[in-house]
Design a protein around this motif. Structure first.
Motif, PDB file in Angstrom:
ATOM      1  N   UNK A  83       1.026  -1.402  -0.067  1.00 52.23           N
ATOM      2  CA  UNK A  83       0.416   0.307  -0.245  1.00 52.23           C
ATOM      3  C   UNK A  83       1.062   1.354   0.089  1.00 52.23           C
ATOM      4  N   UNK A  84       2.091   1.197   0.854  1.00 50.17           N
ATOM      5  CA  UNK A  84       2.413   2.531   1.432  1.00 50.17           C
ATOM      6  C   UNK A  84       3.528   2.450  -0.704  1.00 50.17           C
ATOM      7  N   UNK A  85       3.902   1.481  -1.699  1.00 50.27           N
ATOM      8  CA  UNK A  85       4.361   1.998  -2.401  1.00 50.27           C
ATOM      9  C   UNK A  85       3.184   2.276  -3.943  1.00 50.27           C
ATOM     10  N   UNK A  86       2.380   1.639  -3.176  1.00 47.08           N
ATOM     11  CA  UNK A  86       1.556   2.323  -4.421  1.00 47.08           C
ATOM     12  C   UNK A  86       1.011   3.940  -4.336  1.00 47.08           C
ATOM     13  N   UNK A  87       1.348   4.613  -2.680  1.00 46.15           N
ATOM     14  CA  UNK A  87       0.744   5.836  -2.299  1.00 46.15           C
ATOM     15  C   UNK A  87       1.905   6.656  -3.157  1.00 46.15           C
ATOM     16  N   UNK A  88       3.232   5.861  -3.210  1.00 49.33           N
ATOM     17  CA  UNK A  88       4.492   6.589  -3.424  1.00 49.33           C
ATOM     18  C   UNK A  88       4.366   6.642  -5.151  1.00 49.33           C
ATOM     19  N   UNK A  89       3.729   4.736  -5.579  1.00 49.26           N
ATOM     20  CA  UNK A  89       3.309   5.266  -7.600  1.00 49.26           C
ATOM     21  C   UNK A  89       2.464   6.548  -7.966  1.00 49.26           C
ATOM     22  N   UNK A  90       1.190   7.139  -6.908  1.00 48.35           N
ATOM     23  CA  UNK A  90       0.682   8.207  -7.392  1.00 48.35           C
ATOM     24  C   UNK A  90       1.461   9.217  -7.286  1.00 48.35           C
ATOM     25  N   UNK A  91       2.476   9.556  -5.771  1.00 45.88           N
ATOM     26  CA  UNK A  91       2.725  10.713  -6.104  1.00 45.88           C
ATOM     27  C   UNK A  91       3.710  11.206  -7.255  1.00 45.88           C
ATOM     28  N   UNK A  92       4.502   9.982  -8.143  1.00 44.55           N
ATOM     29  CA  UNK A  92       5.088   9.908  -9.278  1.00 44.55           C
ATOM     30  C   UNK A  92       4.349  10.474 -10.414  1.00 44.55           C
ATOM     31  N   UNK A  93       3.326  10.255 -10.628  1.00 52.71           N
ATOM     32  CA  UNK A  93       2.103  10.317 -11.500  1.00 52.71           C
ATOM     33  C   UNK A  93       1.186  11.631 -11.282  1.00 52.71           C
ATOM     34  N   UNK A  94       1.127  11.865 -10.034  1.00 49.44           N
ATOM     35  CA  UNK A  94       1.111  13.104  -9.637  1.00 49.44           C
ATOM     36  C   UNK A  94       2.588  14.534 -10.123  1.00 49.44           C
ATOM     37  N   UNK A  95       3.311  13.983 -10.479  1.00 53.82           N
ATOM     38  CA  UNK A  95       4.917  14.976 -10.106  1.00 53.82           C
ATOM     39  C   UNK A  95       4.876  14.724 -12.139  1.00 53.82           C
ATOM     40  N   UNK A  97       1.776  14.373 -14.287  1.00 57.08           N
ATOM     41  CA  UNK A  97       0.602  15.228 -14.387  1.00 57.08           C
ATOM     42  C   UNK A  97       1.400  17.066 -14.364  1.00 57.08           C
ATOM     43  N   UNK A  98       1.586  16.920 -12.835  1.00 57.98           N
ATOM     44  CA  UNK A  98       1.465  18.297 -12.514  1.00 57.98           C
ATOM     45  C   UNK A  98       2.194  19.240 -13.335  1.00 57.98           C
ATOM     46  N   UNK A  99       3.757  19.080 -14.045  1.00 54.48           N
ATOM     47  CA  UNK A  99       4.387  19.545 -14.973  1.00 54.48           C
ATOM     48  C   UNK A  99       4.845  18.808 -16.528  1.00 54.48           C
ATOM     49  N   UNK A 100       2.856  18.482 -16.890  1.00 59.34           N
ATOM     50  CA  UNK A 100       2.986  18.180 -17.807  1.00 59.34           C
ATOM     51  C   UNK A 100       3.804  17.375 -18.604  1.00 59.34           C
ATOM     52  N   UNK A 101       4.161  16.005 -17.496  1.00 59.90           N
ATOM     53  CA  UNK A 101       5.229  15.236 -18.560  1.00 59.90           C
ATOM     54  C   UNK A 101       4.598  13.755 -18.865  1.00 59.90           C
ATOM     55  N   UNK A 102       4.557  13.712 -19.777  1.00 55.31           N
ATOM     56  CA  UNK A 102       4.120  12.171 -19.883  1.00 55.31           C
ATOM     57  C   UNK A 102       4.920  10.886 -19.021  1.00 55.31           C
ATOM     58  N   UNK A 103       3.756   9.697 -18.549  1.00 54.59           N
ATOM     59  CA  UNK A 103       3.845   8.476 -17.726  1.00 54.59           C
ATOM     60  C   UNK A 103       4.714   8.058 -19.290  1.00 54.59           C
ATOM     61  N   UNK A 104       5.423   7.308 -19.450  1.00 56.02           N
ATOM     62  CA  UNK A 104       5.694   6.534 -20.081  1.00 56.02           C
ATOM     63  C   UNK A 104       5.024   4.954 -20.392  1.00 56.02           C
ATOM     64  N   UNK A 137      13.716  15.500 -15.371  1.00 52.56           N
ATOM     65  CA  UNK A 137      13.273  15.073 -13.900  1.00 52.56           C
ATOM     66  C   UNK A 137      11.925  13.932 -15.035  1.00 52.56           C
ATOM     67  N   UNK A 138      11.455  13.830 -16.314  1.00 52.55           N
ATOM     68  CA  UNK A 138      10.309  13.330 -17.134  1.00 52.55           C
ATOM     69  C   UNK A 138      11.182  11.898 -16.931  1.00 52.55           C
ATOM     70  N   UNK A 139      12.428  11.728 -17.017  1.00 45.27           N
ATOM     71  CA  UNK A 139      13.306  10.541 -17.526  1.00 45.27           C
ATOM     72  C   UNK A 139      13.082   9.574 -16.099  1.00 45.27           C
ATOM     73  N   UNK A 140      13.939  10.201 -14.427  1.00 42.36           N
ATOM     74  CA  UNK A 140      14.399  10.110 -13.445  1.00 42.36           C
ATOM     75  C   UNK A 140      12.702   9.406 -12.797  1.00 42.36           C
ATOM     76  N   UNK A 141      11.673  10.082 -13.030  1.00 40.83           N
ATOM     77  CA  UNK A 141      10.202  10.029 -12.914  1.00 40.83           C
ATOM     78  C   UNK A 141       9.335   8.560 -13.737  1.00 40.83           C
ATOM     79  N   UNK A 142      10.108   8.518 -14.705  1.00 45.01           N
ATOM     80  CA  UNK A 142       9.554   7.232 -15.451  1.00 45.01           C
ATOM     81  C   UNK A 142      10.078   6.247 -14.651  1.00 45.01           C
ATOM     82  N   UNK A 143      11.766   5.946 -15.134  1.00 48.61           N
ATOM     83  CA  UNK A 143      12.714   4.967 -14.497  1.00 48.61           C
ATOM     84  C   UNK A 143      12.127   4.893 -12.706  1.00 48.61           C
TER      85      UNK A 143
END
Length: 189
Positions: A83-95, A97-104, A137-143
Motif C-alpha cells: 500500500x505504501x508503494x502504491x501511494x508512492x506511485x501516485x506521487x510520481x504520477x502526480x509529479x 501530471x502537474x509538470x505536464x510530463x508523460x508517463x511512459x 525529470x521525465x526520465x527520472x520519474x518514469x524510471x
C-alpha cells in the motif's frame, strides 16, 4: 541441540534475499535522490514520498522478521508495504501530471530498456543510476515509476505466496499444538 525438520518456528528473516526488498531499497534510495533534486526542501511532499518509500522497504523487513511466529503479521506488514508503494506511485504520477510530463507506456523504448535492466540478476542502484539520476525529470520519474511497479508486482506475488504457505502449513498455534501432541504421544509409548 539440533532442531527437527518440522520446527515450531521455521526459518525466517531472510528479507535481504527477497527480490521485493532489493527493489524496494533501490526505490527508497531513488526517491531520496529524486526529492532532493526536484522538490523544495520545505515541500511536504518530500516527507510524504520519502516516508512512503521507507515504509515500503521497512515493512518488508518487519514482515519477514515476524514470519516465523505470525503469518498474519507477515501478511499485514507485506500488505502495508504494498500500500505504501502504491501511494508512492501516485506521487510520481502526480509529479508528471502537474509538470505536464508523460508517463511512459509499456511500449516506450526506455520502458523496454528498463524491463531488460530489471531482469538482470543482482540488479542494484548502480544498474539504474543513469536513469534515476538523469537531468531530465521525465526520465527520472518514469524510471522510478517502473521500479515501483515491479516492486508492487513482486509484493502481490509475495502476498499470494504467504497466503498459500499459511493454507498449507498453518500458523504457529497449529504447529505448537501438533508438536505438543507429538511429544505427549512419544512419551506415552
Amino acid at each position: 541441540m539440533t532442531m527437527p525438520d518440522d520446527r515450531i518456528i521455521p526459518p525466517h528473516g531472510g528479507y535481504r534475499k527477497l527480490l521485493s526488498y532489493q527493489k524496494s531499497e533501490i526505490v527508497y534510495d531513488a526517491t531520496v535522490s529524486f526529492t532532493r533534486r526536484f522538490y523544495s526542501r520545505r515541500d511536504r511532499t518530500v516527507d510524504q514520498m520519502v516516508q512512503a518509500a521507507r515504509s515500503g522497504k521497512q515493512n518488508i523487513i518487519e514482515g519477514s522478521m515476524a514470519s516465523g511466529t505470525s503469518k498474519e503479521t507477515e501478511l499485514k506488514l507485506t500488505n502495508v508495504a504494498r500500500a505504501s508503494l502504491e501511494e508512492l506511485l501516485a506521487d510520481y504520477r502526480d509529479f508528471l501530471r502537474v509538470n505536464g510530463l508523460p508517463e511512459w507506456d509499456a511500449r516506450h523504448p526506455y520502458a523496454l530498456r528498463l524491463r531488460e535492466l530489471n531482469r538482470q540478476p543482482d540488479a542494484d542502484y548502480e544498474t539504474f543510476r543513469k536513469g534515476i539520476e538523469h537531468e531530465n525529470p521525465e526520465i527520472c520519474a518514469n524510471v522510478i515509476i517502473g521500479l515501483v511497479k515491479v516492486c508492487c508486482y513482486l509484493l502481490d506475488r509475495q502476498l499470494q505466496s504467504i497466503e498459500s504457505c499459511f493454507l498449507e502449513q498453518g500458523g504457529i498455534r497449529e504447529r505448537m499444538t501438533k508438536a505438543r501432541l507429538q511429544r505427549r504421544s512419544a512419551k506415552e509409548k
